[in-house]
Each structure stands twice: as structure tokens, then as C-alpha cells.
Motif scaffolding. Structure first.
Motif, PDB file in Angstrom:
ATOM      1  N   TYR A   1       0.986  -3.053   4.235  1.00  0.00           N
ATOM      2  CA  TYR A   1       2.147  -2.187   4.408  1.00  0.00           C
ATOM      3  C   TYR A   1       2.969  -2.736   5.548  1.00  0.00           C
ATOM      4  O   TYR A   1       2.594  -3.741   6.162  1.00  0.00           O
ATOM      5  CB  TYR A   1       1.792  -0.721   4.633  1.00  0.00           C
TER       6      TYR A   1
ATOM      7  N   TYR B   1       0.821  -1.208   0.000  1.00  0.00           N
ATOM      8  CA  TYR B   1       0.000   0.000   0.000  1.00  0.00           C
ATOM      9  C   TYR B   1       0.856   1.260   0.000  1.00  0.00           C
ATOM     10  O   TYR B   1       0.536   2.256  -0.604  1.00  0.00           O
ATOM     11  CB  TYR B   1      -0.913   0.011   1.232  1.00  0.00           C
ATOM     12  N   GLU B   2       1.945   1.186   0.720  1.00  0.00           N
ATOM     13  CA  GLU B   2       2.831   2.336   0.719  1.00  0.00           C
ATOM     14  C   GLU B   2       4.260   1.857   0.647  1.00  0.00           C
ATOM     15  O   GLU B   2       4.587   0.742   1.078  1.00  0.00           O
ATOM     16  CB  GLU B   2       2.618   3.210   1.961  1.00  0.00           C
TER      17      GLU B   2
ATOM     18  N   GLY C   1       6.985   5.323   2.958  1.00  0.00           N
ATOM     19  CA  GLY C   1       6.121   6.339   3.533  1.00  0.00           C
ATOM     20  C   GLY C   1       5.225   7.057   2.533  1.00  0.00           C
ATOM     21  O   GLY C   1       4.546   8.007   2.884  1.00  0.00           O
ATOM     22  N   LYS C   2       5.238   6.609   1.286  1.00  0.00           N
ATOM     23  CA  LYS C   2       4.373   7.262   0.304  1.00  0.00           C
ATOM     24  C   LYS C   2       3.347   6.279  -0.234  1.00  0.00           C
ATOM     25  O   LYS C   2       3.638   5.098  -0.427  1.00  0.00           O
ATOM     26  CB  LYS C   2       5.213   7.798  -0.872  1.00  0.00           C
ATOM     27  N   TYR C   3       2.169   6.799  -0.527  1.00  0.00           N
ATOM     28  CA  TYR C   3       1.108   5.986  -1.101  1.00  0.00           C
ATOM     29  C   TYR C   3       1.557   5.460  -2.462  1.00  0.00           C
ATOM     30  O   TYR C   3       2.071   6.194  -3.289  1.00  0.00           O
ATOM     31  CB  TYR C   3      -0.157   6.837  -1.250  1.00  0.00           C
TER      32      TYR C   3
END
Lengths: 755, 755
Positions: free
Chosen positions: A180, A53-54, A57-59
Motif C-alpha cells: 500500500y 492492499y488498499e 483508504g479501503k481494503y
């Protein structure tokens, strides 16, 4: 006329052949192709990739493709996991992945580009079969023929090893959908004996505090097994490790665990694995296993699953103009009957929203309420086709309310959690619809109390301002107009509960009726006569100066632009028409909606759907406009309703993997199709009316739970004859553009004369 | 003679005044000073610091001081948490910390050097009181007088605010003993209403998969509240955050959460907080609360706790030579009655080792079995003073065995987990001791089956080699000699179960008796006649060449060196004496042990104890030599037993915070003192014999559960008269150096004539 269909039905008892679970599995449909029974707790399906999902730390937007774990365009299968949403636009689940392999043990999944570097396998759609309750595929890397079936609470795998030698079943506890790094809060595995494995997976995802318990039984004793913990080693964890905990050590726990179970197989040998789930405990999973799959008898369970599907799909027997329509219809009915899903053990225990174990007394407990989507057509469809389950679902919502520390009915709930997805409080229309339609088994006063309390929760998403000044101001949320419009509709539903006959209310009915009828008119407070659109309004009463009626983002709406959302007054179309300048101007507005050109830049902002999901500026791939084609009826232009409804059915639903133009959204897209194909649609759930459109069926026989049958038939039906000359109900001409719920429930025949 | 003590007892009903819970709270004792009831599930105690277990991936040795959360030398209190071990040398727990504060809200604990920068507070021992069931302290930073008491499952706090104004109760879910970064697997909090908060804390620590559920009731409605989540923000978690979840939002979940509950208080106002725990669910915690503390009535609960302690301590009424001895004796009895702790709800449900919820039927379920320590004297003490609980504890161990996927009895277990700490399988001697002594309520055959199966688990810590070649080879573990010696003793215990009368065995007794009697002699296989010590031996049969008889580390032993551990044959001292060259040489060996000089370099390696815990090379601060002073009896030198036993009591147990010379180890150190003070000691639990030493009491009356009394009295007792001239049992001279368990149970009088 009425004799012929019965003959056709008798000749055509196999409805399963019309269902193609792969429809919607490509691109935006987000359906899964695997094995499940109607509303089953287990959805056992292949996952083709494991995008996190990430990352850093970023989508990671690519994860969106994998809401259901499967993308038709993919070339590899990672394994088979036991829980999947059907058609959602955000996700979770993918629990307890099993994957059979041969040869050297591989404990990483590998990559789509190099399946040989991991346990995943290439597969081909030529060697894949998906049908209700059954899925099979040849796993090419391992030359294993994998078959899946299910009971309500158990997934059953049968693996045929085309080559003899070393075989492994991989149990990947790290796998999950929308994973994640720290999504796995904890996982726990016990090898109880050489054929039974139990454990649980606890995650922090869309559901914040979710645990699924499992029990696995292999048909053949395990020869050896082991676990790897892929988490970084810690000082503590090795401290007391005085014996090997990796090989044949029967307990493992941690957040990043993969296990392997090793067998020697002869050429052609089959191994069956039964995987029972429970929301309560591993004891519960074992009990579910014993109750539903006491033996390793794949064929029996497959046959049972198919029998269940035949029975459910047989609630509506249609004859249509061609086979593609048959496939569309029964696949839609299949998708509509996937969720909500049962969420309780065989002994009636389940985990509640309060994380305590509860026992249901008078109802079956359901979960996965994608209510912003499904209140529109799916739940109304259930008021006709699934009355018992409607009662159970409403009682499940009321139990959720009882367990809610927020004193809220579900917004978007799954697996003992409220995930707060989307807006409004759309349990209310589902409950109101059930109450107004007289679904048995619902305590009306309790239902009203829950709805009223929910709707008075000032802390919730601008409700305090809404109650104070009559709309949610722009300063409070980026979706202020959508929220205001949907609150107004939900509030109207509450007023409808009050007016339902035979309700001995503990409230002062007049007070509640007045309060919520008044609130139901709040849509007028965001109407901007200067632009002719609903428009974000500030706390001081002024409209926001900057305003783009085509853009979906940042304009006060969600999953829709001002053009579409301004039509969202399902409960009072006449009032909306008046605001918009009368029937003629309203009709022109609708015409423009369907025919204008939406520049690509605006489509790019529209979530969850493909380019094909749009007609002009009308967005069918998302839900807010699903009632819009039927609004022509209210403007005195029913021919246009008939035209666009048939056009949408013809172009937005295709019998192919990429045939769904947007997320199926737990059956809402499919339910729209079913209703429309039958010739009527619930514009405003909470009323007992269905607006007439243009049926696609030649004939449909609906077998109701009360033992009666309601038949829709057509005269002069053809692909070109999309218009309705007249409608007869039980042989008498209908002089209105709607039918009432009771008219369906009483049984009878509705005949559309087409031209 | 028998009348006087009754008079003394009558005059001296307040035994609580002799108990000082602060004894052992400084340096190595690792006791906690807070409030609890006998064997209570709640241990509510102040924590003075929160040192993490590891920092930057490295073990932080300072954490060791905080095994019980409290160090007497500290100047600040962080708060009051509800679970504590007493006297362990590794740790866990410290759950659900509450701290009252005044003034501006502070949500970090601050530091010991600067308490004003956080919610912690300075305190002074002058304003601190600790007694059985009650603890109080003035929190100077906040001018709050804090009082604690407890029921079995509820901790009760009463805070008196000496100043009016803003007050807060901090609920720190991040706090814990032996914490590290990801020890909190998950925490969950619900504010059910303005006086009730529920939730749970799930951790991965010494117990790998542990959850404690709680319910908190405040005596005054909360005015406002809030939570902070100190975990790094994630992409997902803010995604659907459409409303403030920090202030007055009644649900929080995550791994790093602190909460605050805000009140306005008037000067002198009191707020009571009741905190119920449950191993099962928050529902269970609420039910425990309603059952045990239905009202905010601190004084009643305090009185009840004190009454419970009076009753338990009153099982032995002693008169001693001075007040210090009285304090030592009753504090030891207090510490002995702290654990194992009950682990079940009021409705008899508990979480089992399999993580499922079980209901006890015929027993109370206990946890915290520090068996490597406590099998030696604590459990034997319970066979006299706590027979009902002994039965419950044995049945708790058997339930653990039933739930164990490893088919093992507990090694070191707590809170539904096996933490595998230390060596051996010392449930066996506890069970054997109970069986041999005829404790009611134990199914002997089930007990034997559990012990035998446990002892045949080849995967466990070298047992396969031990069963194959008669010892655990040096290559397998750094503790090979200790392990071999303890297995041999445990195995002897199994043989004793077989020979217990009236056991209708499903086994072939002869086979098991022969097998385990043979195994019990395996101590001989690590005896090295060339050095006269037990010595690590390799698989090929040779002894390891490098060998240091003084060093504790890396020599094949654990928590003891070769000098001490070579004496570990409690079940066959005569055999050991023979190996060591007969009584004379054996006596000389013991003399050397007690009088030789252990260089500092070797002490530095000795774990868990202070320098004062050593006499010569004899280590009393750890357990392996606890039986050693009594071995003189077997060498025909009972005077030396008498001398050293009195010497140890005089020098290793002092009525001061730093008075314990090593970890109290869940009561084992205390139990040694109690037995020795009474004049006898169980050298080999699993036999029915207690070796006579030299009593420290002037007189002791033991009230047995069978209604009888057993009295120990002395003639010519004085600090100098440590030797025993003769012993009379019920008026008849005893011509042996031991008494039998049944002789105690039948009641009577044992008189020691001292000189």
C-alpha cells in the motif's frame, strides 16, 4: 514384500519429476511456483500482478489472490522477486523485484491488459517450467528466456536474450506483495561498482518493522544505469541537488524508487544476476553471496538445489497406486519443506524481534511461523522427518521469547516481527510436542518457563478473563469460543511438558500441572447443552441469545462455524463425546457434518477456500477441523475415519494448479495429506500418539535421522479398498487405533491389511 | 614575566565561570544552551519551538531560526531533546524529546501563545542557568525544576517536582528540528521493563538515511504508560488489533508517535532520567548507558562533565583586559570544542556511510563535518590544541572515503550520511593541513590517494568542466566562481601533501604535483581584468555580460558577493595582488571593502547573518572573507590587518545572547576569534604558517599535547594599543609577519610589543 520397494526406489531416484510447484498456484492455494531450496531464505518467484492492499483508504479484496504474488490464470509477469510465503491467507514480502527487458527503457510495470505499455511481459504456461529449485519462462514481450534457481540465501537469475540489442534489468524497489501507499518505509540502493549493487528495503506491512538487505552481482558490467524516484517532490529534496542524481549516480534512497541497469547484448547472449539476501546488513548479503554463489555459475547452483531437494524428498520413498498420487504426495512433501525458512546469515547472525543483531550459537534460526495452521500437522511431521530442524525451530521460538518485550512465544511471526495473526499461543503445542517426543537439543525447563509465561499474559486477547472465569467472554472478542477452545488445548500441552520424564523442573511441577490441567478443561465452559454446540458466553455466565450454528461470522468463531469448531477438543475427545451425549450421538453428529447441505450463503462467508474445499458442512480448506475425520476412531467408528480420510485425499488434493481447495498455509494442508497418505495422523500434538486412518500409499519407506527406517506397507491396497481389516506392527497385530512416536523412531514395519 | 601568569592561573582555576552557552542563542548565532561534554555524542538541550520546515509544500522561512532548537527570545520550552548542531545554517536532529509535566495528561505540545493547552511550559531567563555540562530551568506551567547534564553518550535529566501529585514524562517521537510531514521514516519504542525504554528514530532529512537508537532509564518505576499514534489510521493497522495497544502495551512503532510515562510524586521528589544514544542499535545504547551512567547519580555526572570541560578549556589559559573578553574567549573555546562530535559506541562500533556497522580499530570516529566552514580556522586550531582528535577526525574522514560509493571525502557529513551541503571538497585542506603539520597517526599515502580521487570525480559539481577548461562555467551552476576559486585552493592543498617530506608515495609525485599545482592557478581563469573582479565565465570563454559586484544572489557566488569572493585566493595572495594591479591598488581595494556603504537591498540578500555582521561591505557573519583582514600583511600594510582584526573582535563578538553576528557554524566563527585573540591566523590551511595580527589577550599559555607550553604575551597591551611595534619569538626579534607551526609546537614565548 519388503524387497520389492527397495528395487522400485533404486529404479526411481528422480523424485523431482513428481513435484509440480504450480499445484496450488491457481485460485486459493496461494503457493508460488518459483525457485527455492528446502527451507531456504530466498524464494525467487515470478509475480504476475501488483494489486495494492488498499485503494483510497479501503481494503481491496482482489489483493487476496496475490498472497504469493502469482496467479496461474494471469497472462503477464511483472518480474521476479525474492521472498514469498507459501500458501498464506494474508501476506507481505515480494522484495527486490528484477525484470529483464529489451528495447526502449520502460520504468513502469504496465497493466495486465496492456503489457506493452510497461516492463511486464506476456507469458504462456506452454513456455513455463517449474520444478524444485528451478523455474523458467519465456518473456514474450522481450523475447527473453528467463531461468531462476537458488541457494539458501541467494537467488540466481539467468536471462537469455533471443535478440541482440539494448537490454535492461529493471530493479523495482516499489514492488511488493500486499503493498500500500506507504508500505515502503525506506529503500536504499548503492551501485558499488559496475557489477555489484547493494541496498535494503524496509517496510511497514504485516511485519511492522521489517528490513531485507540485498546484494546483486551481474555477470556482465553495467554500461549505464539510473533511478527514478516516484514520490512527490519535496521542497527539501531538491535543495542541494547540484548534480544529476538520476543517471549513473551510484546512490539512491527514498520510498518510491525504480532503477534500471543497461546493457548491450548480442543475439543469444546470457546475463546472470545473483541476488543475495540478509536480515542483518548489506555486508551480510555480500558475505552470503561470496559463501554460496562465488561465481556466475547458474548450472552448478541449479544442480546443487536439485540435489538438496532429492535428499529432502528422499526422506520418504513411496510407491503409490498411480502417478497422480505420486505427484500429489511429493508436491505435498515439497510444499511442507518450504517453510519455516532460515533467517540468519552464513556467519550465524540474524535480526531478532528486538531489532538487534544476534548471533546464534547452538541452533539455526528460523522464521515464518504460521503457527495457528502449522502446529496441527506440519510441525508433528517434522518431529519424524526433520528432527534437527525441529530442534532448531523450537530454539528459534525460544529466542523469539527471550527477545519478546511481551514475554510471549511467537503467535504468527516472520522476519523479526510478531504480526499477531490469528489466535491462541500455538508455539506451545509445537514445543510440547517436541518435548514429549524427546527431540534432542531442547532445554525442557527453559521451554516450560516460556510456555507458562506466555500462557499467563493476562493482557493477551482475553486471557485475563479466561484465567479468572474459565472462558473468554463474548464481550471481549468476536472469536471468544475459538479462543477459549484453543487456549484449553494449548494449556493441556503445557501440562504434558510437566509430565515429561527426566525434566528437573525449577517449578513446583504439581502446581503447574494442576493449573494447566484445570485450564485444559475450560472447553466445557463454553459448551451449551441446550443446543449441543460450543456457544459464545457472556461475562455474567449466560450464553449469547442470538446464535447461528452455520454462520462463520459473528458467532464467536474464526475460520469455522459452530458445527466445525464445537469438535475442537483434540486433547480430550472422550470428554467431548461425553458432552455430546455419548458415542452414538457423537457419531451421528459427525455424520451430519459430512453430509448436510451448507447453503451457499454460508459458504460465501467462509474465508480462504474454494467451494470444493467443503464436504457437506465439513471444511477442509481451513484448519480447525483437520483432526475431525479422525475423531470417529474415538467413537468406535474407525471405518468412517478411513472412509472420509480417503475421500478427502481423493477429492481435496488434485494434481493441478487449482488442485488445492484452500490455502496451503505454509504446508499445513500438505502435511495433513502426507500424514493421511501414510496412514496415521497427530490428532493432539503434545501427545506421542498418531491415530490410524487409511493409507493411500502402497508402500512408504521413511528414512529417519537416527539411521533407522520405518516402513508403511499395505496388503490389498486399491482405490476401492479404503477400509482397514487389521494392522500389524513389526509382524504383530496391533490391538489399538494408534501408534506411538517411539514405535516409528525405533524403525520397523507397519502393515495395513485393506479391504 | 613568565611567573606571573602561573600565579594568575593558579588563582583562577574555574574557567567554567567565563563560559556563557547562551551567547549566540539569540537571532543568528544558532548555538544551543544545553548540556554536553567536549565533542560529545549527546547534546541535551531545551527546544523552544517546533516550526516545520515546510508547510503545504512550501519552505517555511521561520524554521531557520530553530536550527539549534532554541531561540532566546521565546517564552516557552517544548522539551529537552538529545541531539543538536551548534551554529549551523541548515539543520536536522532534535531527537528523542523528553518533557516532564504535572496534572492532567496532555499529549500535544501546545503553542507558544497558549502553553497551557499543551505539554510545553513557560519559562524565564531569570530561572535559567547554562554552563558547560549543565543546564537548568524552572518549567513554570508544571512547577518543575529541570536540570540537565551529560556524559559523552548519555543525557541525564533530573526533574524536581515542587508540587506533589500526578506527574508524566512525555516522550515525543514526532519532535525534531527542521521537521516536515514525512521526516520521520520510522520510530520504534519498547518498554523493556518498568524503568527501561528503548527504541530508535529514523529520519529522512538533511541526512537522508539516518537512525538514532536510544535507551532511557527512569530512576523510579513507571506506574503506567501509553502511546498515541497520530498518523492517519490505515485499513491494515487495525486489522489484527485484538488487544489494547495504547495503554501499558510495551511496543509501539510508526511515524507519528507520542508516549507518556506516568508517576505519582510527592512534593519535592526528584526523578532522574538517563538517555543513552547509539548510532548502532538499542543494545549499543544500553551498553553505553551501563558504561557511562551505571547509576542515577546526577551530581556525579555533572561534576564529571565539568571536570572534562575544565581540562579542555584549560588547554589555553589567558589573561585579558577585562571580564567581557574573558567571557568571549572561553565561550568561543567552548563553542569550538562542541563539534565534530564522536559517533561511535563505547565498544568502538559505529554506523558507516554505507549503512553497515563498522568497528574502529585505531581511531575514534567523529561526525558532523561542516567542512566548508570549519576548514578555515577550526580544524587548524585543532592542529595546535587537539592533535589527537585531529588525527581521529582525519581518520574518520578517510573511513568515510573508504565507505563512499562516490569515492569522495566528506563534503558536509553527519550521522552516517553525506548531505552535500555547500561547495568544494574541503576535507582536502583539513587533511593537507594535518599532513603538512606532521600530525601523528595519519597514513600520508592513503590520505593523498583519497584527496586525489576526490578531486578527480568529474560528475561532482562541474569538476569535469573544471578539469577540462580550467574553470566551472556559469552554465553549470549558480555558484560557478565560488566553486572554481575553492577548487583551486583545495587543489593547491593536494600539491602540498605531495611535497611533505618523508612520504613514500605510490604515485608519481611529479605528475600529481604538476597536475594540482596547475589546477591551483585556475583562479586566474575567472579573473576579469576589465572589471577587476572574479566573474562568472561561460563555456565559450566569454564573461557573463550581466554582472553585479554587490549582489550576493545569482552572480556566480554563494554566501558572498564579488567584492568579498574576489579575494578568495588564500594560497597565492601574491598572485592575487598581481592580478589586482599591485600592492597599492590591492590595499585600496581592501580599504574600500571595509569602508564602503552596502545598501540595505544587498544586505537583505545576505544569508545567515545580522546587519551587525557587516563592516562596510566586508561580511564577517559568513565565512568566505574570514582570511581577508590578514591579506593586508601581504600588501605591506600589516597595521591595517592589526586595526581591522581588533575592530572585528571588538564589534562582532559580544558577550550576550545576540552577541554573534552570524551562525557560529560548528565553531568556525569562534575559532576565528580564538586565533585572532592569540595574535595569529591560518590564512591558508595546508601551509604551516600563521599570519600575525594583533592579539587581544594580555597573555596566553597554551598547554600542548606534547607536554610543552607556548606562551603569547604582550607589552603595553590596551584597548587603544591595537598596533604591533615588534614581535619577539623566544627573545629574538621576528623579521617576518608569520610564525610557523613547528615554532608553536616546540614551545616558547611570543611577545607582541603594542602601541
Amino acid at each position: 514384500m519388503s524387497f520389492l520397494p527397495f528395487l522400485l526406489q533404486a529404479q526411481d531416484n528422480d523424485l523431482l519429476k513428481y513435484v509440480n510447484p504450480l499445484i496450488g498456484s491457481d485460485r486459493m492455494g496461494h503457493t508460488y511456483p518459483g525457485a527455492t531450496v528446502p527451507f531456504g531464505m530466498v524464494q525467487l518467484s515470478p509475480d504476475t500482478d501488483t494489486i495494492p492492499y488498499e485503494m483510497n483508504g479501503k481494503y481491496n479484496k482482489d489483493v487476496y489472490k496475490y498472497c504469493a504474488g502469482y496467479q496461474y490464470g494471469d497472462k503477464t509477469i511483472v518480474g521476479f522477486s525474492h521472498t514469498h510465503f507459501s500458501g498464506t491467507g494474508h501476506s507481505d514480502l515480494g522484495d527486490i523485484l528484477l525484470m529483464p527487458t529489451t528495447g526502449a527503457l520502460q520504468l513502469n510495470p504496465g497493466t495486465a491488459a496492456a503489457s506493452e505499455k510497461g516492463f511486464r511481459s506476456l507469458f504462456s504456461h506452454e513456455n513455463e517450467k517449474a520444478s524444485p529449485g528451478y523455474y523458467s519462462v519465456l518473456l514474450e514481450d522481450h523475447d527473453i528466456f528467463a531461468e531462476l534457481t537458488a541457494t539458501p540465501r541467494v537467488g540466481v537469475h539467468r536471462y537469455t536474450f533471443n535478440q541482440g540489442g539494448d537490454a535492461h534489468l529493471i530493479l523495482d524497489m516499489m514492488h511488493g506483495i500486499y503493498n500500500y501507499d506507504d508500505k515502503n518505509v525506506w529503500t536504499f540502493i548503492r551501485v558499488e561498482n559496475d557489477t555489484l549493487v547493494t541496498g535494503f528495503r524496509q517496510t511497514n506491512g504485516w511485519a511492522r518493522t521489517r528490513t531485507v538487505y540485498f546484494a546483486i552481482v551481474f555477470s556482465k558490467p553495467v554500461e549505464s544505469y539510473g533511478f527514478v524516484n516516484n514520490a512527490p517532490p519535496q521542497v527539501y529534496r531538491g535543495f542541494w541537488r547540484r548534480f544529476d542524481q538520476r543517471t549513473n549516480f551510484p546512490e539512491a534512497a527514498g520510498t518510491q524508487i525504480r532503477g534500471h541497469f543497461d546493457f548491450s547484448v548480442s543475439k543469444g547472449e546470457q546475463i546472470t544476476a545473483r541476488v543475495a539476501l540478509s536480515p542483518v546488513s548489506t555486508d551480510g548479503a555480500v558475505a552470503n553471496m561470496l559463501a554460496e554463489t562465488p561465481r556466475s555459475d547458474f548450472d552448478t547452483y541449479k544442480k546443487n538445489a536439485e540435489t538438496m531437494w532429492q535428499a529432502e524428498l528422499g526422506r520418504v520413498r513411496v510407491t503409490m497406486m498411480n502417478n497422480d498420487h505420486m505427484v500429489n504426495f511429493y508436491t505435498a512433501l515439497y510444499h511442507a519443506f518450504l517453510s519455516p525458512t532460515i533467517y540468519m546469515d552464513n556467519d550465524s547472525r540474524y535480526k531478532g524481534l528486538d531489532q538487534n543483531i544476534h548471533t546464534t550459537e547452538k541452533f539455526e534460526n528460523y522464521t515464518t511461523f504460521s503457527l495457528w495452521d502449522t502446529y496441527r500437522a506440519l510441525h508433528p511431521l517434522f518431529t519424524i522427518l526433520q528432527q534437527k530442524r525441529t530442534s532448531d525451530m523450537v530454539n528459534s521460538m525460544l529466542a523469539h521469547y527471550d527477545q519478546s518485550v511481551h514475554h510471549m512465544l511467537p503467535v504468527w511471526s516472520h522476519h523479526a516481527n510478531e504480526n499477531w495473526c490469528m489466535i491462541g499461543y500455538h508455539s506451545v503445542p509445537v514445543i510440547a510436542d517436541a518435548v514429549v517426543k524427546g527431540i534432542p537439543g531442547i532445554d525442557y525447563n527453559r521451554a516450560l518457563e516460556a510456555c507458562v509465561t506466555t500462557a499467563r499474559n493476562g493482557w493477551y486477547d482475553g486471557l485475563d478473563d479466561y484465567m479468572r472465569i474459565g472462558y473468554v467472554p463474548d464481550e471481549r472478542t468476536g472469536s471468544s469460543v475459538s479462543v477459549t477452545l484453543e487456549y484449553a488445548y494449548d494449556d493441556w500441552c503445557i501440562a504434558q511438558i510437566v509430565t515429561t520424564p527426566d525434566r528437573a523442573s525449577p517449578y513446583q511441577d504439581t502446581t503447574i500441572f494442576t493449573e494447566f490441567t484445570s485450564r485444559s478443561r475450560n472447553y466445557r465452559n463454553v459448551w451449551d447443552p441446550s443446543t449441543g454446540f460450543m456457544r459464545p458466553r457472556k461475562t455474567d455466565g449466560s450464553f449469547r441469545p442470538e446464535f447461528d450454528v452455520l454462520s462463520t461470522h459473528g458467532q464467536g468463531f474464526i475460520e469455522g462455524n459452530a458445527w466445525n469448531y464445537s469438535l475442537y477438543v483434540p486433547h480430550e475427545p472422550e470428554g467431548l463425546i461425553e458432552l455430546m451425549g455419548g458415542r452414538k450421538r457423537f457419531t451421528e453428529h459427525l455424520d451430519s457434518l459430512f453430509t448436510m447441505d451448507l447453503p451457499d450463503e454460508f459458504f460465501a462467508e467462509t474465508e480462504d477456500i474454494t467451494r470444493e474445499g467443503i464436504i457437506g458442512n465439513y471444511v477442509h480448506g481451513n484448519e480447525p477441523s483437520h483432526h475431525v475425520p479422525y475423531l470417529y476412531n474415538y467413537a468406535g467408528a474407525p471405518r468412517k475415519t478411513q472412509y472420509w480420510v480417503r475421500h478427502i485425499m481423493d477429492t481435496k488434493y488434485l494434481p493441478a494448479p487449482d488442485g488445492l481447495s484452500g490455502n496451503d498455509d505454509c504446508g499445513q494442508m500438505s502435511a495433513w495429506y502426507i500424514f493421511s497418505a501414510l496412514g496415521f495422523y497427530p490428532v493432539a500434538p503434545g501427545s506421542d500418539r498418531y491415530d490410524l486412518g487409511s493409507p493411500l500409499v502402497k508402500e512408504a519407506v521413511i528414512s529417519l535421522e537416527n539411521g533407522k527406517q520405518f516402513t508403511v506397507s499395505t496388503i490389498n491396497q486399491s482405490p476401492e479398498n479404503v477400509y482397514v481389516k487389521k494392522v500389524e506392527l513389526n509382524g504383530k497385530k496391533l490391538d489399538r487405533s494408534w501408534i506411538a512416536h517411539d514405535e516409528i523412531m525405533e524403525g520397523g514395519t507397519l502393515v495395513f491389511y485393506m479391504y
